[in-house]
Write a protein that holds these residues in place. Structure first.
Motif, mmCIF file in Angstrom:
data_model
loop_
_atom_site.group_PDB
_atom_site.id
_atom_site.type_symbol
_atom_site.label_atom_id
_atom_site.label_comp_id
_atom_site.label_asym_id
_atom_site.label_seq_id
_atom_site.Cartn_x
_atom_site.Cartn_y
_atom_site.Cartn_z
ATOM 1 N N THR A 94 38.208 38.147 18.056
ATOM 2 C CA THR A 94 38.067 37.956 19.494
ATOM 3 C C THR A 94 37.178 39.046 20.063
ATOM 4 O O THR A 94 37.294 40.224 19.699
ATOM 5 N N PRO A 95 36.277 38.659 20.958
ATOM 6 C CA PRO A 95 35.406 39.677 21.575
ATOM 7 C C PRO A 95 36.203 40.544 22.533
ATOM 8 O O PRO A 95 37.226 40.113 23.074
ATOM 9 N N PRO A 96 35.792 41.765 22.755
ATOM 10 C CA PRO A 96 36.523 42.653 23.679
ATOM 11 C C PRO A 96 36.366 42.167 25.111
ATOM 12 O O PRO A 96 35.366 41.534 25.468
ATOM 13 N N PRO A 97 37.377 42.433 25.963
ATOM 14 C CA PRO A 97 37.284 41.963 27.357
ATOM 15 C C PRO A 97 36.220 42.732 28.130
ATOM 16 O O PRO A 97 35.952 43.901 27.870
ATOM 17 N N MET A 98 35.600 41.995 29.078
ATOM 18 C CA MET A 98 34.585 42.613 29.917
ATOM 19 C C MET A 98 35.245 43.558 30.929
ATOM 20 O O MET A 98 36.286 43.231 31.502
ATOM 21 N N PRO A 99 34.677 44.748 31.171
ATOM 22 C CA PRO A 99 35.268 45.658 32.164
ATOM 23 C C PRO A 99 35.093 45.118 33.571
ATOM 24 O O PRO A 99 34.083 44.488 33.893
ATOM 25 N N VAL A 100 36.121 45.352 34.410
ATOM 26 C CA VAL A 100 36.097 44.891 35.790
ATOM 27 C C VAL A 100 35.434 45.959 36.649
ATOM 28 O O VAL A 100 35.855 47.131 36.638
ATOM 29 N N ILE A 101 34.392 45.542 37.375
ATOM 30 C CA ILE A 101 33.657 46.486 38.222
ATOM 31 C C ILE A 101 34.268 46.451 39.612
ATOM 32 O O ILE A 101 34.295 45.402 40.267
ATOM 33 N N THR A 102 34.785 47.577 40.052
ATOM 34 C CA THR A 102 35.389 47.688 41.387
ATOM 35 C C THR A 102 34.309 48.140 42.364
ATOM 36 O O THR A 102 33.628 49.141 42.130
ATOM 37 N N PRO A 103 34.128 47.393 43.499
ATOM 38 C CA PRO A 103 33.097 47.809 44.465
ATOM 39 C C PRO A 103 33.481 49.111 45.169
ATOM 40 O O PRO A 103 34.650 49.384 45.425
ATOM 41 N N LYS A 104 32.469 49.916 45.405
ATOM 42 C CA LYS A 104 32.695 51.189 46.079
ATOM 43 C C LYS A 104 32.940 50.975 47.559
ATOM 44 O O LYS A 104 32.252 50.179 48.193
ATOM 45 N N PRO A 105 33.935 51.655 48.172
ATOM 46 C CA PRO A 105 34.186 51.482 49.613
ATOM 47 C C PRO A 105 33.070 52.113 50.432
ATOM 48 O O PRO A 105 32.564 53.175 50.116
ATOM 49 N N VAL A 106 32.674 51.362 51.488
ATOM 50 C CA VAL A 106 31.623 51.849 52.386
ATOM 51 C C VAL A 106 32.292 52.664 53.489
ATOM 52 O O VAL A 106 33.165 52.144 54.185
ATOM 53 N N PRO A 107 31.935 53.927 53.673
ATOM 54 C CA PRO A 107 32.574 54.729 54.724
ATOM 55 C C PRO A 107 32.158 54.250 56.103
ATOM 56 O O PRO A 107 30.999 53.853 56.334
ATOM 57 N N ALA A 108 33.100 54.283 57.018
ATOM 58 C CA ALA A 108 32.825 53.855 58.390
ATOM 59 C C ALA A 108 32.012 54.924 59.095
ATOM 60 O O ALA A 108 32.200 56.115 58.865
ATOM 61 N N PRO A 109 31.065 54.488 59.956
ATOM 62 C CA PRO A 109 30.255 55.480 60.669
ATOM 63 C C PRO A 109 31.103 56.267 61.653
ATOM 64 O O PRO A 109 31.988 55.724 62.310
#
Length: 218
Positions: free
Chosen positions: A91-106
Motif C-alpha cells: 500500500t502506498p503511504p498516505p498523502m500529508p494533509v496541508i493545513t492552511p495558514k491563518p491570515v492575521p486580521a488587520p
C-alpha cells in the motif's frame, strides 16, 4: 679531468702557522674562491686576527644544507557508507494533509493623540538686593620704629665673627645677614686679609645706595 678538492683549513692547521705571509696567502686563496674578507673588522694584522679572518672566510664557503621537507601525510580512504534497505509495501503511504495558514486580521488604525501644551510656571518675583553693610574703617598702619644704631667703635673684633659684625656696622650700618656672616668668616679663616673683607663691603651696591641716601638727606 677531475678538479682538485679545495683544501679545508682547520684551527689546528692555522695554529701551527707562525708566518704572517702564509696566512695572507690563505686569505687571498679564499677570496678567489668567492669569500668576502673585510680586513677592517680586525684591529691589526697579527697572527691571531689573521687566523680568525681565515676561519670567518671559510665559513662563508661552507655549503648550506637544503632543508628537509617532511612528506605529506597520506589520508586513509573513507569507508563506504551503508545503503539503507528498501522496504517493500503493497500500500502506498498516505498523502500529508496541508493545513492552511491563518491570515492575521488587520489592526485598527487609531488617530495619534496630540499631547497638551506644557503649562509655563509663573516667573518668580525678583528678591530685592541685600543691603551691604558699611565696610569697617581700617586703622592707619603704625609707623615703623627705627632700630637703634650701634656704635661700631664699641664692638670687639678679636674673633672672625666679631670682626665681620663690626665691619657690617661700620660700613653698611646694620647687622650682618646669616649668609654674609658665614661667607666672610670662612674667607678670614682661609687666610684672607681683613682689609679685603672691608673693601668687598665698600664695593657692594648696598654701600653705594647708602651713600646716595646720605647725600640726598643733607
Amino acid at each position: 679531468m677531475i678538479d682538485k678538492q679545495p683544501k679545508i683549513y682547520t684551527e689546528k692547521d692555522l695554529a701551527n702557522l707562525t708566518k704572517r705571509a702564509k696566512l695572507l696567502e690563505i686569505v687571498e686563496d679564499l677570496e678567489k674562491r668567492g669569500a668576502k674578507v673585510d680586513m677592517t673588522k680586525y684591529p691589526s694584522n697579527t697572527l691571531k686576527y689573521l687566523r680568525q679572518a681565515v676561519l670567518d672566510a671559510q665559513k662563508q664557503l661552507e655549503p648550506t644544507p637544503a632543508p628537509i621537507v617532511p612528506p605529506a601525510p597520506v589520508k586513509a580512504p573513507e569507508p563506504p557508507k551503508p545503503i539503507p534497505p528498501i522496504l517493500k509495501s503493497s500500500t502506498p503511504p498516505p498523502m500529508p494533509v496541508i493545513t492552511p495558514k491563518p491570515v492575521p486580521a488587520p489592526a485598527p488604525k487609531t488617530a495619534p493623540v496630540t499631547p497638551p501644551a506644557p503649562v509655563r510656571a509663573p516667573t518668580p518675583a525678583v528678591a530685592p538686593a541685600p543691603v551691604q553693610a558699611p565696610k569697617p574703617v581700617q586703622a592707619p598702619p603704625k609707623p615703623a620704629v627705627p632700630k637703634p644704631k650701634i656704635d661700631w667703635r664699641t664692638l670687639p673684633e678679636s674673633t672672625p665673627e666679631q670682626f665681620v659684625r663690626k665691619a657690617y656696622w661700620k660700613i653698611l650700618e646694620r647687622e650682618p645677614d646669616a649668609g654674609g656672616l658665614q661667607c666672610y668668616v670662612s674667607y678670614i679663616k682661609g687666610n684672607m686679609p681683613r682689609e679685603q673683607v672691608e673693601g668687598a663691603l665698600k664695593s657692594s651696591p648696598e654701600y653705594a645706595a647708602l651713600q646716595r641716601r646720605k647725600q640726598a638727606s643733607k
